[in-house]
Design an enzyme around this catalytic site. Structure first.
Site, mmCIF file in Angstrom:
data_model
loop_
_atom_site.group_PDB
_atom_site.id
_atom_site.type_symbol
_atom_site.label_atom_id
_atom_site.label_comp_id
_atom_site.label_asym_id
_atom_site.label_seq_id
_atom_site.Cartn_x
_atom_site.Cartn_y
_atom_site.Cartn_z
ATOM 1 N N CYS A 99 -8.244 7.889 2.644
ATOM 2 C CA CYS A 99 -7.295 6.778 2.721
ATOM 3 C C CYS A 99 -7.015 6.596 4.210
ATOM 4 O O CYS A 99 -6.473 7.499 4.854
ATOM 5 C CB CYS A 99 -6.023 7.144 1.961
ATOM 6 S SG CYS A 99 -4.689 5.959 2.182
ATOM 7 N N CYS A 159 8.723 16.327 13.769
ATOM 8 C CA CYS A 159 7.292 16.357 14.072
ATOM 9 C C CYS A 159 7.050 16.372 15.587
ATOM 10 O O CYS A 159 7.653 15.586 16.321
ATOM 11 C CB CYS A 159 6.604 15.135 13.453
ATOM 12 S SG CYS A 159 4.830 15.127 13.758
ATOM 13 N N ARG A 172 -4.494 -1.647 0.685
ATOM 14 C CA ARG A 172 -3.082 -1.485 0.297
ATOM 15 C C ARG A 172 -2.144 -2.235 1.233
ATOM 16 O O ARG A 172 -2.172 -2.063 2.451
ATOM 17 C CB ARG A 172 -2.696 -0.005 0.275
ATOM 18 C CG ARG A 172 -1.250 0.175 -0.180
ATOM 19 C CD ARG A 172 -0.846 1.626 -0.356
ATOM 20 N NE ARG A 172 -1.697 2.277 -1.315
ATOM 21 C CZ ARG A 172 -2.251 3.468 -1.116
ATOM 22 N NH1 ARG A 172 -2.029 4.119 -0.010
ATOM 23 N NH2 ARG A 172 -3.024 3.996 -2.030
ATOM 24 N N CYS A 229 7.310 6.064 15.025
ATOM 25 C CA CYS A 229 7.717 6.980 13.949
ATOM 26 C C CYS A 229 9.109 7.597 14.151
ATOM 27 O O CYS A 229 9.360 8.285 15.144
ATOM 28 C CB CYS A 229 6.691 8.103 13.811
ATOM 29 S SG CYS A 229 7.106 9.191 12.433
ATOM 30 N N CYS A 245 4.068 9.606 18.075
ATOM 31 C CA CYS A 245 3.695 8.267 17.583
ATOM 32 C C CYS A 245 4.882 7.315 17.808
ATOM 33 O O CYS A 245 5.980 7.559 17.281
ATOM 34 C CB CYS A 245 3.329 8.339 16.107
ATOM 35 S SG CYS A 245 2.136 9.656 15.737
ATOM 36 N N CYS A 302 -2.620 12.594 -3.660
ATOM 37 C CA CYS A 302 -2.948 12.207 -2.283
ATOM 38 C C CYS A 302 -2.003 12.967 -1.365
ATOM 39 O O CYS A 302 -0.862 13.246 -1.740
ATOM 40 C CB CYS A 302 -2.748 10.699 -2.115
ATOM 41 S SG CYS A 302 -2.983 10.128 -0.423
ATOM 42 N N CYS A 321 1.497 10.346 -3.777
ATOM 43 C CA CYS A 321 1.145 10.737 -2.402
ATOM 44 C C CYS A 321 2.257 11.589 -1.808
ATOM 45 O O CYS A 321 3.439 11.244 -1.931
ATOM 46 C CB CYS A 321 0.964 9.493 -1.532
ATOM 47 S SG CYS A 321 -0.146 8.284 -2.254
HETATM 48 S S1 SF4 Z 1 3.420 9.418 12.277
HETATM 49 FE FE1 SF4 Z 1 5.329 10.581 12.579
HETATM 50 S S2 SF4 Z 1 5.140 12.303 11.184
HETATM 51 FE FE2 SF4 Z 1 3.081 11.460 11.431
HETATM 52 S S3 SF4 Z 1 2.166 12.582 13.114
HETATM 53 FE FE3 SF4 Z 1 3.109 10.772 14.044
HETATM 54 S S4 SF4 Z 1 5.183 11.463 14.645
HETATM 55 FE FE4 SF4 Z 1 4.378 12.972 13.183
#
Ligand code: SF4
Length: 329
Positions: free
Chosen positions: A203, A68, A275, A75, A72, A143, A112
């Site tokens: 959600c 990705c 949740r 992540c 984040c 979801c 989901c």
């Molecule tokens: S949480 Fe992870 S998968 Fe989702 S947008 Fe952020 S980096 Fe990408």
């Protein structure tokens, strides 16, 4: 905050009434309540709106893992961090539907599907729409969480039968920049607006334990509770620290502060399903039981949450049995 100030702020909050004008001061006053008082209020709101013995059960499958472009900080699927998560292509529709069938047989009512994208490409959305239609045909709620959506993409998902779209605010507006720099808070609010306008249930929740302050937890709950329509589902996650991410180390959140966040979500969003999401693998049974007392009434079921571990099904069944909880009908 002294007791008198708290009393004044809480006098007129209309316990159990759906409101969208929560102030930070009022939410802060909830967080500051003596723990037995907070749990009592949360449980009272919960009982007015739900059967307190019922827990909604969802299963989450990563339909496209890793690679990705977003950053984040929590992540393991971000390309910015070396976490050992391998980037995979979007799964085949048949393979996803086989997983959905198994989830239904294991007792899930909602399936989901999560994809590690900044936003879906239209050709990928074709396949996701097929998955959504297939999940619905199995008699499950559907979801998806696919990143940012345009108005047109949200409409396409709705037309395919999507029931819920997950897109978290993650944290408070003030702390957000310390966690993500590749998209803004407003981008998230825009996607939530597109989803809502398309007629899909929302959600939306966040993650605690990312080094945020107590005020940030207040800010996150205030923002969620002030959305024009409350999210139908509010996942509250406890950070799962993953090696290689910027949040791999740091002070864990006190479990009581986590329970307070759940209780504040329950009181401010009385009709939403709250949740108890990521982080249960490392949570004691006692902490989870307190979360249920504080108004949590949904869990993810299954050994994995995208790429991080979740309690084995047997452990969850034993805990639910011990607490006298049953799957929401
Ligand atoms: S949480 Fe992870 S998968 Fe989702 S947008 Fe952020 S980096 Fe990408």
């Amino acid at each position: 905050m002294d007791d008198r100030t708290t009393d004044c702020l809480l006098n007129d909050i209309g316990l159990g009434v759906v409101r969208h004008d929560w102030t930070r001061e009022q939410v802060q006053a909830l967080f500051a309540l003596a723990f037995p008082e907070l749990i009592y209020r949360a449980q009272s709101v919960h009982r007015r709106n739900f059967d307190p013995t019922e827990v909604q059960i969802s299963t989450l499958l990563s339909i496209k893992t890793g690679g990705c472009p977003e950053d984040c900080a929590y992540c393991p699927q971000s390309v910015h961090y070396d976490t050992g998560v391998k980037a995979d292509k979007l799964m085949h529709v048949d393979a996803v539907l086989a997983e959905a069938r198994a989830a239904k047989e294991a007792g899930a009512s909602r399936f989901c599907m999560g994809a590690a994208w900044r936003e879906p490409k239209d050709r990928d959305l074709d396949k996701v729409c097929e998955m959504v239609a297939g999940v619905k045909a199995l008699g499950l709620e559907s979801c998806a969480t696919l990143g940012m959506l345009s108005v047109a993409q949200a409409r396409r998902l709705k037309a395919a039968g999507l029931d819920y779209y997950n897109h978290n605010l993650d944290t408070s507006p003030d702390y957000y920049g310390a966690i993500i720099t590749t998209r803004t808070y407003q981008d998230r609010l825009d996607t939530l607006g597109h989803v809502r306008d398309a007629g899909i249930h929302v959600c939306c929740g966040g993650i605690v334990g990312m080094g945020e302050s107590a005020e940030d937890r207040v800010g996150m709950i205030t923002t969620l509770a002030s959305l024009p329509v409350h999210p139908e589902s509010v996942p509250i996650n406890m950070l799962v620290r993953v090696e290689g991410t910027p949040l791999a180390t740091g002070q864990a959140i006190d479990p009581i502060d986590f329970v307070r966040t759940i209780a504040a979500a329950r009181i401010t969003m009385p009709k939403s399903v709250v949740r108890l999401s990521a982080g249960r693998e490392d949570m004691s049974e006692e902490t989870q039981a307190l979360c249920f007392l504080a108004g949590a009434n949904s869990i993810f079921y299954g050994p994995k949450l995208l790429t991080t571990p979740n309690p084995e099904r047997d452990r969850d069944l034993q805990l639910m049995d011990k607490l006298g909880l049953v799957p929401m009908s």
